[in-house]
Scaffold this motif. Structure first.
Motif, short mmCIF file in Angstrom:
data_model
loop_
_atom_site.label_atom_id
_atom_site.label_comp_id
_atom_site.label_asym_id
_atom_site.label_seq_id
_atom_site.Cartn_x
_atom_site.Cartn_y
_atom_site.Cartn_z
N UNK A 114 0.84 -1.19 0.00
CA UNK A 114 0.00 0.00 0.00
C UNK A 114 0.88 1.24 0.00
N UNK A 115 0.59 2.16 -0.91
CA UNK A 115 1.32 3.42 -0.94
C UNK A 115 0.35 4.56 -1.20
N UNK B 198 0.67 6.33 -9.02
CA UNK B 198 -0.64 6.85 -9.39
C UNK B 198 -1.72 5.89 -8.91
N UNK B 199 -2.91 6.44 -8.65
CA UNK B 199 -4.02 5.58 -8.25
C UNK B 199 -4.27 4.50 -9.31
N UNK B 200 -4.07 4.86 -10.57
CA UNK B 200 -4.31 3.92 -11.67
C UNK B 200 -3.26 2.80 -11.74
N UNK B 201 -2.21 2.90 -10.93
CA UNK B 201 -1.23 1.80 -10.86
C UNK B 201 -1.74 0.65 -10.01
N UNK B 202 -2.83 0.84 -9.31
CA UNK B 202 -3.38 -0.23 -8.46
C UNK B 202 -3.73 -1.44 -9.32
N UNK B 203 -3.10 -2.55 -9.00
CA UNK B 203 -3.26 -3.77 -9.82
C UNK B 203 -2.50 -4.90 -9.14
N UNK C 41 -2.78 1.88 -4.48
CA UNK C 41 -2.33 3.26 -4.36
C UNK C 41 -3.53 4.10 -3.94
N UNK C 42 -3.40 4.73 -2.80
CA UNK C 42 -4.52 5.50 -2.25
C UNK C 42 -4.34 6.99 -2.53
N UNK C 43 -5.44 7.66 -2.85
CA UNK C 43 -5.35 9.08 -3.18
C UNK C 43 -4.96 9.93 -1.96
#
Lengths: 111, 112
Positions: free
Chosen positions: A12-13, A82-87, A109-111
């Motif tokens: 988590x980042x 980026x949030x969109x890197x969450x995967x 990835x949390x905003x």
């Protein structure tokens, strides 16, 4: 036989912070190492690979990975998440005809 | 960019039935693979195929499984008598020697 290990099930980042997803490998010869990403309900997409040459490999979407022979590691990194890197991220090692994947690390990835 | 295509995207079958999962690898690739993934978790290697024969297979790939390249374009995975635990997402992949694998979008197999 070759294998890779991903010691973290989950990373988590916060958005904007650097991220690292860890991978260690075990091979009998020269390693061919790869990172793949899987978004929800999708197949695996290639991010980057190390075959030979520079230890720092740059790939898609701003990701890079550092090959470290002494530590048998190939950690995936990105300077600013980026949030969109969450995967789901998979490390893989290839030996001729065979490619084996690690267990995967879920990056959030949390905003 | 060239693509690996898989059909069907979803397959529902009854336990004990035979299923065939189909894949069209990228045309100039010589190495073909099947992997499976259960509930979005670990990607498990099943089998690799080169020069019209199996190169390597995992312990999962038992006698219930078979692969075939019936013509110059298709690559199929057959499960003869499906079990509940065969329910998974099955991915086909192809590549050139020592290069990255290109994956299809998968077939979700549900065994009832």
């Amino acid at each position: 036989a070759q294998s890779v290990a991903q010691p973290e099930d989950q990373v988590n980042v916060a958005e904007g912070n650097p991220l690292t997803v860890k991978c260690t490998y075990s091979v009998s010869g020269n390693p061919y190492l790869f990172w793949y990403v899987q978004y929800p309900n999708r197949g695996l997409q290639f991010l980057l690979k190390y075959i030979t040459g520079d230890n720092l490999v740059k790939g898609s979407y701003g990701f890079e990975a550092e090959f470290n022979k002494s530590q048998t590691s190939f950690h995936l990194k990105k300077p600013s998440a980026l949030v969109s890197d969450s995967a789901l991220y998979f490390c893989a090692v290839r030996d001729n005809n065979d490619m084996r994947f690690g267990a995967g690390t879920r990056l959030t990835v949390k905003p | 960019e060239p693509e690996v295509t898989q059909t069907p995207s979803h397959q529902v079958t009854q336990m004990g039935q035979e299923v065939i999962l189909r894949c069209v690898p990228i045309s100039n690739h010589l190495y073909f693979y099947w992997y499976r993934q259960i509930l979005g978790q670990k990607v498990e290697f099943l089998v690799s195929f080169y020069n019209n024969e199996i190169s390597e297979k995992s312990e999962i790939f038992d006698d219930q499984f078979s692969v075939e390249r019936p013509d110059g374009s298709n690559f199929t995975l057959k499960i003869r008598s499906t079990k509940l635990e065969d329910s998974a997402m099955y991915f086909c992949a192809s590549s050139r020697l020592n290069e990255k694998l290109f994956f299809g979008s998968g077939t979700q197999l549900s065994v009832l």
